[in-house]
Design an enzyme around this catalytic site. Sequence first.
Site, PDB file in Angstrom:
ATOM      1  N   ASP A 176       0.612  -1.362  -0.015  1.00  0.00           N
ATOM      2  CA  ASP A 176      -0.019   0.029   0.004  1.00  0.00           C
ATOM      3  C   ASP A 176       1.040   1.189   0.098  1.00  0.00           C
ATOM      4  OD1 ASP A 176      -3.136   0.954   0.513  1.00  0.00           O
ATOM      5  OD2 ASP A 176      -1.683   1.996   2.109  1.00  0.00           O
ATOM      6  N   HIS A 372      -6.908  -6.445  -0.911  1.00  0.00           N
ATOM      7  CA  HIS A 372      -5.923  -5.456  -0.967  1.00  0.00           C
ATOM      8  C   HIS A 372      -4.982  -5.709   0.273  1.00  0.00           C
ATOM      9  CE1 HIS A 372      -3.999  -1.680  -1.380  1.00  0.00           C
ATOM     10  NE2 HIS A 372      -4.170  -1.265  -0.001  1.00  0.00           N
TER      11      HIS A 372
END
Length: 398
Positions: A176, A372
């Site tokens: 991320d 994610h």
Amino acid sequence: MQAHGGEAADARAVRRDIKNVLSRSFALTHLPLLFLTLENDRALFNGKETNRSLLARMGARAQMRVACRASGGAKRESGVMKVVDTSSGAFSIRDEGQGPAVLLLHGWPETAHSWRHQFAPLVAAGFRVVAPNQRGYDGSFAPDAIEAYSIFHLVGDAIAILDALKIEKAVAVGHDWGAPVAWTSALMRPDRIAAVVGMSVPYASRGPKPPLEAMREAGAGNHYMLHFQEPGRTEAELERNVSRTMRRILYSVSGSLPDGATWRPFVPEGGGFLDTTFEPDALPQWLSDEDLDIYIAAFERSGFRRPLNWYRNIDRNWELSAALAGLRIRQPSLFVIGARDPLLATMGPAVEALPRILPDLRGRHVIERAGHWVQQEAPEAVNRLLLEFLGGLPGHRG
């Protein structure tokens, strides 16, 4: 309503142009969780089927390998954090093992705990594993000024941590927001970063204009990243009930959503960021009550203002990075993403471009069923890929 004939072709052209502009513009900032949904166009963004269609389209041309299925219910690994003084400031760090160093850089809203499943396998394989809570996060250096959270400060922190721990070189692994820190560290300090792994956010070269400006021009004015720009607003919302905040964010962009459900990054008029998220009926298998409690406690202590300041430097990062334009990451590199990561829906072109801009790219891997939070949702698959990559590096066989 579905467009037909010339209208359909025009709609496809608009979507392509917007995605290309955004993909090019985000460049050095490598904005996490970026994907654009056009109003009244379900075909562009329909969750799992969109990602499957994208992978099919990439096909042999992308030559992506789909890694093994996500494994649920992995045992949580705990570790001791220590405070290390550096030339940047003091950082809370987990540091275990001996051997070639691997620096693990977390994203938003996470902490070093997001790497809990990677420590034991990497240490057992003969590596020294270091995971800091990054600038602004729990127990680490957290200046007040917004401008103190530029990508250059974050890269400086990574190098300062290596200096303080007397580590000459390390492999940087980022997820991320940690991915742009890892990519940019490799770009700026090839003398200190031996190799680099990005998870969920692909590397891209510097774009032609500031990213947030590009978003506004593309009609994405209610995108959550623009919503984050006003100091005080989002942190007040997220801090009102940290338990609810963490539960909803971690669930909503994971691979655990039911088929057909998709997190959309646009804040409704008059609403807040959490209005874009879902409330789970129960925690997903990959996130235990204990894990969630650790995150909740961390953000109750640190708050969200300083982690949100990373987003408030997006255009500043672009402005300051002109001198880096044209540089290339020549170290060995690897990219990993979950097949159900919403980011994949619009950043597919950036993933496809990686072999052209990373001369020593060793692989692009899509992990089936993971979302994610790929290293938390699919630890066995991620660990296998990391160990294979590290084992192929000179002097990094553990």
